[in-house]
Design a protein around this motif. Sequence first.
Motif, short mmCIF file in Angstrom:
data_model
loop_
_atom_site.label_atom_id
_atom_site.label_comp_id
_atom_site.label_asym_id
_atom_site.label_seq_id
_atom_site.Cartn_x
_atom_site.Cartn_y
_atom_site.Cartn_z
N LEU A 29 36.89 43.51 38.83
CA LEU A 29 35.42 43.53 38.80
C LEU A 29 34.85 42.20 39.29
O LEU A 29 33.86 42.19 40.04
CB LEU A 29 34.93 43.83 37.38
CG LEU A 29 35.21 45.24 36.85
CD1 LEU A 29 34.70 45.38 35.42
CD2 LEU A 29 34.55 46.30 37.75
N ALA A 30 35.46 41.10 38.90
CA ALA A 30 34.98 39.80 39.35
C ALA A 30 35.15 39.65 40.86
O ALA A 30 34.26 39.13 41.56
CB ALA A 30 35.74 38.68 38.62
N ALA A 31 36.29 40.12 41.40
CA ALA A 31 36.52 40.03 42.84
C ALA A 31 35.50 40.87 43.61
O ALA A 31 34.97 40.44 44.64
CB ALA A 31 37.94 40.50 43.17
N LEU A 32 35.20 42.06 43.11
CA LEU A 32 34.22 42.91 43.77
C LEU A 32 32.81 42.32 43.67
O LEU A 32 32.01 42.42 44.61
CB LEU A 32 34.24 44.31 43.17
CG LEU A 32 35.53 45.12 43.40
CD1 LEU A 32 35.45 46.46 42.68
CD2 LEU A 32 35.77 45.33 44.89
N ALA A 33 32.51 41.69 42.54
CA ALA A 33 31.18 41.09 42.36
C ALA A 33 30.97 39.94 43.34
O ALA A 33 29.90 39.82 43.96
CB ALA A 33 31.01 40.61 40.92
N VAL A 34 31.97 39.08 43.49
CA VAL A 34 31.85 37.96 44.42
C VAL A 34 31.82 38.47 45.86
O VAL A 34 31.08 37.96 46.71
CB VAL A 34 32.98 36.95 44.21
CG1 VAL A 34 32.94 35.85 45.25
CG2 VAL A 34 32.90 36.35 42.81
N SER A 35 32.62 39.50 46.16
CA SER A 35 32.62 40.07 47.51
C SER A 35 31.27 40.69 47.85
O SER A 35 30.88 40.75 49.03
CB SER A 35 33.71 41.13 47.64
OG SER A 35 34.98 40.58 47.38
N ALA A 36 30.55 41.13 46.83
CA ALA A 36 29.21 41.70 47.06
C ALA A 36 28.28 40.65 47.67
O ALA A 36 27.37 41.00 48.43
CB ALA A 36 28.64 42.23 45.76
#
Length: 366
Positions: free
Chosen positions: A27-34
């Motif tokens: 979730l953290a990786a996807l949030a930063v990638s956003a």
Amino acid sequence: MNVAVDVNAREDIPIWLAYGTPVFTVLAALAVSAIALIVLDVNPVAAYATMFVETLFTEFGLTETLTKAVPLILTGLAVYLPLKAGLFNIGAEGQLVAGALAGTWIGLNVSLPGLALVPLMFVAAAVAGGIWAGIPAYLRARWDVNEIITSLLLTFVALEIQSYLLRGPMQGGTGNFPQSERFSEAATIPELVSGVHAGLLVAVCMVVVTYVLMTRTRLGFEITFVGSNDEAAQQAGMSKFYVYLLVFVVGGAFAAMGGISEIAGAQGRYRAGFEPGYGFTAIPIALLGRNSAFKVLLAGLFFAVLFVGGSSMEVAFGVPAALVEIIQALVILFLITAEFFKNYRVGIDIDRGPTETPAQPQGGDD
């Protein structure tokens, strides 16, 4: 004002933290990638809907995901098993290539019915991958040579051998492309379900075998014991030499089977560059699933979705292909961070200095 940071090892890891770490990491990786998607003027919600929803809920996307998951799961196991013994197999890519080359040679040069030829290709691949992985394992077990360096360097050796063979003795087809002849029907892995080859069944079986090995056998206990405290394991009569060799050789066999599965199942012929970093992607897969072989299976499926969904997102929104690699790198970064907080408790002490007490009025003599 002084600020002090206290780091203390946790005596007990909370259950929510132990099991939630992979979820928080993703979730953290996807949030930063956003953030990168927003910079590219792409709606992150729409992009992730394309990456995950369309990939998992369309027949084409699901078929591609399951096919792509086969080498990812097997190479993930190739890193996972040595990791349980405290070793890092960074050379799964080279073991995958070595197995693919051996299996391809058998498929192109041996005439047998498919029921015998395909298993023989898998056996040849597993032997080649095991031997290739056995080199860094022996060097580590015998002379304590760092397995990270040797396994990684052997990957480049395997890639150079691949380049030579596909431009020389194994080159086939038309033109000057570095590729082999196309596999015959007998040398092609049969279809398991619509569009998905039977290599998926091999991957699932290897996951089950690994799970049983690690949780139901004395050998699995020894592997875990050596990984947690090799000196205590040796004092208890366990052979670190044997464990190191075993986990690497079996891991190399797993990676090799992933290679021949991709070649004889999805590709139809050996092409240079058929492995878009599967062996290196196996590292975050193994780290995400380090607590169980079945978690490796789930992590492999997740990264397969990233590969397939990333391609769909690239086409639909014009997103650079490197974004998927960024997500993978962020998963590793946040996973390392999460592992630290899982094992250590961090506290912050703020010292505001001595507090001044107001002066007391001094009374005079009456």
